[in-house]
Each structure stands twice: as C-alpha cells, then as structure tokens.
Design a protein around this motif. Structure first.
Motif, PDB file in Angstrom:
ATOM      1  N   GLU A  71      -9.484 -11.704  12.997  1.00 40.21           N
ATOM      2  CA  GLU A  71      -8.531 -12.748  13.376  1.00 40.21           C
ATOM      3  C   GLU A  71      -7.698 -13.238  12.183  1.00 40.21           C
ATOM      4  O   GLU A  71      -6.653 -13.862  12.352  1.00 40.21           O
ATOM      5  N   ASN A  72      -8.180 -12.959  10.971  1.00 38.78           N
ATOM      6  CA  ASN A  72      -7.435 -13.337   9.772  1.00 38.78           C
ATOM      7  C   ASN A  72      -6.764 -12.140   9.108  1.00 38.78           C
ATOM      8  O   ASN A  72      -6.264 -12.246   7.983  1.00 38.78           O
ATOM      9  N   SER A  73      -6.760 -11.004   9.809  1.00 41.69           N
ATOM     10  CA  SER A  73      -6.060  -9.804   9.352  1.00 41.69           C
ATOM     11  C   SER A  73      -4.773  -9.665  10.153  1.00 41.69           C
ATOM     12  O   SER A  73      -4.444 -10.502  10.996  1.00 41.69           O
ATOM     13  N   TYR A  74      -4.034  -8.598   9.902  1.00 44.73           N
ATOM     14  CA  TYR A  74      -2.778  -8.338  10.608  1.00 44.73           C
ATOM     15  C   TYR A  74      -3.010  -7.118  11.498  1.00 44.73           C
ATOM     16  O   TYR A  74      -3.149  -5.994  11.000  1.00 44.73           O
ATOM     17  N   GLN A  75      -3.097  -7.357  12.802  1.00 36.70           N
ATOM     18  CA  GLN A  75      -3.474  -6.318  13.752  1.00 36.70           C
ATOM     19  C   GLN A  75      -2.237  -5.714  14.426  1.00 36.70           C
ATOM     20  O   GLN A  75      -1.175  -6.323  14.478  1.00 36.70           O
ATOM     21  N   ARG A  87      -5.607  -3.963   2.079  1.00 39.65           N
ATOM     22  CA  ARG A  87      -5.915  -2.592   2.444  1.00 39.65           C
ATOM     23  C   ARG A  87      -5.231  -2.259   3.766  1.00 39.65           C
ATOM     24  O   ARG A  87      -5.332  -3.014   4.737  1.00 39.65           O
ATOM     25  N   LEU A  88      -4.543  -1.142   3.796  1.00 45.93           N
ATOM     26  CA  LEU A  88      -3.894  -0.679   5.013  1.00 45.93           C
ATOM     27  C   LEU A  88      -4.858   0.248   5.735  1.00 45.93           C
ATOM     28  O   LEU A  88      -5.238   1.303   5.221  1.00 45.93           O
ATOM     29  N   LEU A  89      -5.267  -0.161   6.934  1.00 47.77           N
ATOM     30  CA  LEU A  89      -6.208   0.620   7.728  1.00 47.77           C
ATOM     31  C   LEU A  89      -5.440   1.345   8.839  1.00 47.77           C
ATOM     32  O   LEU A  89      -4.213   1.391   8.825  1.00 47.77           O
ATOM     33  N   ALA A  90      -6.146   1.920   9.798  1.00 44.86           N
ATOM     34  CA  ALA A  90      -5.495   2.749  10.821  1.00 44.86           C
ATOM     35  C   ALA A  90      -4.454   1.969  11.618  1.00 44.86           C
ATOM     36  O   ALA A  90      -3.336   2.457  11.853  1.00 44.86           O
ATOM     37  N   ILE A 116      -3.896  -4.473   8.720  1.00 44.34           N
ATOM     38  CA  ILE A 116      -3.891  -4.775   7.286  1.00 44.34           C
ATOM     39  C   ILE A 116      -4.997  -5.794   7.041  1.00 44.34           C
ATOM     40  O   ILE A 116      -5.041  -6.848   7.667  1.00 44.34           O
ATOM     41  N   GLN A 117      -5.874  -5.464   6.120  1.00 44.29           N
ATOM     42  CA  GLN A 117      -7.031  -6.309   5.812  1.00 44.29           C
ATOM     43  C   GLN A 117      -6.901  -6.823   4.385  1.00 44.29           C
ATOM     44  O   GLN A 117      -6.585  -6.064   3.463  1.00 44.29           O
TER      45      GLN A 117
END
Length: 451
Positions: free
Chosen positions: A20-24, A336-339, A342-343
C-alpha cells in the motif's frame, strides 16, 4: 562473510515498503537495453513506461502510492522507446529523457505532477545519429547534461540554449556506462570494447587515460565514489563471474583491488552515498542488495550486509539525500523496479534519539548549482554546494528561471543534417500518411453504406 570491527554503519538495515506504500500497476519498458529504467528526486519517482508504439515515461509524486490507474498520464513525445531518464539536480520540475529515436528531450513537470499526457517537450537536443542510451546532469554546473549513444560518442549539452557544446570521441565501442566525477570536471566511461576511458572534456575530446577492463561479454558499469578521487566498476570475467573493481582515478594502470562477487547472470547496478561512504550493488534479476562501507586502506571496501527480497529487481535508483527522512535516521533510500510495481527500500541506522544525528547526516549536496554552465566551459572548477539537513529540507526556488531557447523540432531535424534522424522522421511521416489514407478509405466506405 563477517563484519569488520569499527565500521560505523555495520548495523544499518534495509526495510521494504508495504504494497500500500509502494507504486502499483506500473508498466515497465520491454526494451532489451541495459538501463536502470527508473530515477528519483526529492519530489518524484520517474519510470520508463512500456508502450506499444513510440516511447513514454511517467513521473509519480512521492505521495501517490497504491494502485495507479491504467491510463496514468505520461510524457509521450518520443517516437522511439525511452531508454533513460534523469532529473535536473537543481530544478525539481525539470527532467531529461533519452530515446531510441536519437534524441534527448527536456520536459517541464507541472507542479504536483501530470494530470494529462504531455507530448511537447520544453527543449529538444539533436546531434546523435544513433540511439541515445544514457544521460546524466553535471553535479555542479547549471543546465549541463551529458548523453552517450551507440554512435560511440558522449555529447555535452547546454539544455537551455539547446546547443551541443562538446563531443567526446575515440570510444572504440558502444558506451555502456559513464559517470561524472564529484566536482564535475571529468567523465569516466566503460564501453563494449572492454576498455575504460577517462575524459577531461574541456582539455581534449579524446580520452586522457585508457585501459583494459572487465573481460566478460556482458555489460559493465562505472560509479564515481563521491568526493574520493576513486571509482568502482562492475562487470563480468571471461568465466561469467560478477566482479567489483576499485580504481584510482589518477592512475588507471591497474585496479587497486579486484573482487569476485558471485556467479549470478544479471548486470550489477552500483550506487554510492558520499555522506555515509556506503556502496550498494543491486543486480538485475536479483532479490538482494549488497552493501559495503568504503574504507581508506586495502581492500578498500568492507562487506556490511544484504537486503533480501523474494521479488526480482528490474531496475533501481538511489534517492538524493535531501529526500530522506532524517527524523527516523534513514541514511539511504533506494527504489527497486519490480515486475509491476516500484518498491522503496529504507536503510536505517537503529538509534533512539529525539535530536538531529549530526554524525549520520553531515552536510550534503544541496539543490543550488555551484557555477553556471558558461563558467564551467571557461574552465572554472569547484565542488558541489552543500547544506545541513538539520531542521528539515525545503527545496529552494531556482535562482535562474529555466527559459529554453526553443526551435520547432522539425526545423532542428532539418538543420541537424543527420541522415539517421532524417530517415527516422521520414519513416514516421510515411506511417502517419498511411494511417490517414486508411482512415479516409474507412470513412468513404462508411459513407457509401449511408447513401
């Protein structure tokens, strides 16, 4: 590995943001180019966006966490994929983008972020005749940007005037990575020909030092170690071991030390925080981030710890120190850029204190340029302007308003006399005409059915 006694930051640990505190719901570029794909400043996180045609990127305000809408507004003015982005270090509302379409563009971010797509750039920089893969702003001079391209050059630009000022040549292969020195006077570059080159851009347009580097076939990266007159390179050996080499910037005869990291296959991305002397290595496809403390004597770096995650990393960046939460002793923050998200990863020194921790947060780089670009071009040298974070940080208004001397993009294309750019624009024009011809036929057919 064991901790070395006396290391100041041996207890620093990293904590990842919750969903919830990341960019989904972000859409990552599918390009095979070796890029970090992500950048940040004290207000925004930027990401190269995956699109079916052309190129675009998004800029997300820090506070806009959670699930993003599928039609999140973007900068959409490139005709080829966006390969790299970089925020202006002295103006929070300016960002540069580099693209497969041979161009570099400068964009003005509306206050608070985008509310709709923006396709017209504030400035267009044309000169490269092949794809532009990396861009970096000079750390001391206002409005000075460097770009590297598969045309085997690095070019330095005055982004306000839209002019190429210096072209660095003699790179015997595609530049894979470059970095400015701490005082912005030199550039170090690694290239596909497995050589490392040092440039003094104002002295000559060819390398002042050149030496063999990592021998592996995969990409290498360079990272200047802040105010130290040293830098590191990461790359691969012939047997595909990931390597970390430590260099003296004044003598590239051989590395001061070499270290094999592991045998994983992903390219390592190095990041350095000058205030803490911490070096971070984030590998593409890895779930972990290793971090080391840089020390004065051999072996020059000491392993501290790993941040571990089950989620593989596609790209990463480090937040400028002025964006950190000093009240929680957050000494470094990375993204960190994930699949599909962004975390953020917050590296914290575990202390209980109600007052400012001056030893953790010495004076750091501020957001005011030390000199103007004309002073730099005339040979003036200085160091980045530093500020204290005690009492919090408020970004200053730029002393000099960004007023680009802009021409129409098509006029720039014609004036550049660049065959590759002209071919690209011709191809685009033919595509538009073809689309319009199809639209005319469809409308004519529809009209016939109505008669």
């Amino acid at each position: 590995m064991t901790y070395r006694q006396g290391l100041k930051f041996r207890h620093v640990f990293g904590t990842a943001s919750k969903p919830e505190n990341s960019y989904q719901n972000v859409k990552i570029s599918k390009s095979a180019w070796d890029s970090n794909w992500i950048a940040s400043n004290n207000k925004y996180v930027g990401i190269c966006w995956g699109t079916a045609g052309g190129g675009s990127f998004a800029v997300i305000p820090h506070e806009t966490t959670g699930k993003l809408p599928s039609n999140y507004p973007r900068f959409t003015g490139h005709s080829g994929k966006v390969l790299d982005i970089a925020f202006n270090p002295f103006n929070t509302q300016l960002i540069a983008s580099a693209s497969e379409d041979c161009s570099v563009k400068i964009w003005t971010i509306p206050e608070g972020g985008l509310t709709e797509d923006i396709s017209e750039a504030s400035q267009v920089l044309l000169g490269h005749n092949r794809k532009v893969g990396q861009i970096k702003f000079n750390p001391i001079a206002n409005n000075l940007l460097a770009s590297s391209s598969t045309d085997q050059t690095i070019r330095l630009w005055d982004i306000e005037k839209g002019e190429e000022k210096i072209k660095l040549e003699g790179i015997g292969g595609m530049p894979q990575s470059f970095d400015w020195s701490f005082d912005g006077s030199r550039i170090v570059c690694s290239a596909k020909d497995k050589k490392l080159r040092m440039f003094d851009p104002r002295a000559q347009n060819t390398a002042i030092q050149e030496v063999a580097s990592h021998t592996g076939i995969k990409g290498s990266r360079v990272c200047w170690l802040g105010s130290q007159n040293r830098f590191v390179t990461v790359g691969f050996s012939r047997s595909a071991d990931r390597q970390l080499w430590f260099w003296d910037a004044d003598n590239l005869e051989k590395p001061l030390t070499k270290k094999n990291v592991d045998t994983s296959s992903g390219v390592l991305m190095p990041f350095y925080d000058d205030d803490t002397n911490l070096l971070f290595l984030a590998g593409k496809g890895d779930g972990n981030i290793r971090y080391y403390e840089i020390i004065n004597d051999s072996p020059y770096f000491a392993y501290l710890n790993d941040f571990n995650s089950k989620d593989a990393c596609k790209g990463a960046c480090i937040l400028p120190k002025v964006g950190n939460n000093v009240s929680k002793c957050e000494v470094v923050r990375m993204y960190r850029l994930l699949a599909t998200s962004i975390q953020s990863v917050s590296f914290v020194a575990p202390r209980k204190a109600d007052f400012f921790q001056e030893d953790l947060f010495p004076e750091t780089r501020g957001m005011e340029p030390s000199i103007e670009i004309d002073q730099w071009l005339e040979g003036e040298n200085t160091e980045p302007t530093k500020i204290s974070l005690e009492g919090g940080f408020v970004a200053p208004e730029p002393k000099k308003k960004f007023e680009p001397e802009k021409k129409k993009e098509e006029d720039i294309v014609i004036e550049s006399n660049n065959p590759e750019v002209l071919r690209t624009r011709l191809k685009q024009a033919k595509k538009i005409i073809k689309q319009q011809e199809k639209k005319i036929k469809d409308l004519e057919a529809l009209l016939k059915t109505k008669n």
